[in-house]
Design an enzyme around this catalytic site. Structure first.
Site, PDB file in Angstrom:
ATOM      1  CG  ASP A   2      64.154 112.917 104.317  1.00  0.00           C
ATOM      2  OD1 ASP A   2      65.342 112.670 104.596  1.00  0.00           O
ATOM      3  OD2 ASP A   2      63.727 112.958 103.157  1.00  0.00           O
ATOM      4  CG  HIS A  19      71.619 111.104 111.558  1.00  0.00           C
ATOM      5  ND1 HIS A  19      70.527 111.260 110.744  1.00  0.00           N
ATOM      6  CD2 HIS A  19      72.599 110.638 110.757  1.00  0.00           C
ATOM      7  CE1 HIS A  19      70.836 110.903 109.503  1.00  0.00           C
ATOM      8  NE2 HIS A  19      72.090 110.531 109.488  1.00  0.00           N
ATOM      9  CG  LEU A 113      52.994 106.682 122.054  1.00  0.00           C
ATOM     10  CD1 LEU A 113      51.994 106.977 120.945  1.00  0.00           C
ATOM     11  CD2 LEU A 113      54.066 107.777 122.109  1.00  0.00           C
TER      12      LEU A 113
END
Ligand code: FPP
Length: 232
Positions: A2, A19, A113
């Protein structure tokens, strides 16, 4: 993740600029997980509610998603990362779905991962889609209602075999879960970073977050003494 919009606004730029700058923070976080051998990372990339944003921003995020996947997947693959996504993927534009599918296919056998992108995702959506699938099994007499338990229910969630969330980090200063992994975060440690907007998030923030997490006592409803005796 955020704070992208505010980060851009502070610089007099359009929200999409924030972004774009969030991608560096994504890369740093993925690398930090690799360095610490963290097995699962799930990024809240686009929520069900984010569809209500202005069309230009939604389109910009989708373009960014497609471009980033195409650019980063070879490197993720080289680093043994398995790419996944959770959410209502059918609602994504076809070119975004195609880019994701290619990434899933290339990296599906990787053992490092597991990087999951939450896309068109919300916790309530997830619970409802799991209930629907289970209700269908009940209707077909493939499972009886008495046999449904937490472990079985969890398998129908979009996260499937992914373990529950240990640590949930939110940048940007808001102190809420915003319809993220609601079931999966029942006993998560929550960490809200008040002074960091997502484009500013770096490995050092991640390492500090992990150090803070390590100082927390996770009791899961038990007493502190019980936990201490268990770990002796
Ligand atoms: C929230 O900040 C951020 C988003 C809704 C989009 C995040 C998307 C990316 C960083 C692109 C990710 C791409 C990949 C491949 C992982 P906000 O817009 O709500 O910021 P604000 O609170 O300041 O308005």
């Amino acid at each position: 993740m955020d704070g992208n919009g505010r980060w851009a606004k502070k610089r007099g730029a359009m929200r999409i600029f924030g972004h774009h700058h969030g991608i560096k923070a994504v890369r740093e976080t993925v690398e930090a997980c690799g360095e610490l051998q963290i097995p699962y990372l799930t990024l809240y990339t686009f929520s069900t509610e984010n569809w209500n944003r202005p069309k230009i921003e939604v389109e910009g995020i989708m373009q960014l998603l497609i471009g980033t996947i195409a650019k980063e997947v070879p490197d993720l693959h080289k680093n043994n990362v398995r790419l996944k996504a959770i959410g209502d993927l059918d609602s994504l534009p076809e070119n975004a779905r195609n880019a994701l599918e290619k990434g899933f296919e290339l990296t599906k056998n990787n053992t490092g991962l597991t990087l999951s992108l939450a896309l068109s995702y919300s916790g309530k959506w997830d619970i409802i889609q799991a209930v629907r699938k289970l209700a269908d099994k009940v209707k077909k007499s493939e499972i009886s209602p008495e046999d449904i338990n937490e472990a079985i229910f969890a398998r129908y969630l979009a996260t499937e075999e992914t373990p529950d969330v240990d640590l949930m980090i939110r940048t940007g200063g808001d102190h809420r879960i915003s319809n993220y992994l609601l079931w999966q975060s029942a006993y998560s440690e929550l960490l809200f970073l008040d002074d960091v907007l997502w484009p500013e998030f770096r490995k050092a923030h991640f390492f500090k977050a992990i150090a803070l997490y390590q100082q927390r006592e996770r009791r899961f409803g038990k007493t502190g003494d019980q936990i201490k005796n268990e770990t002796k």
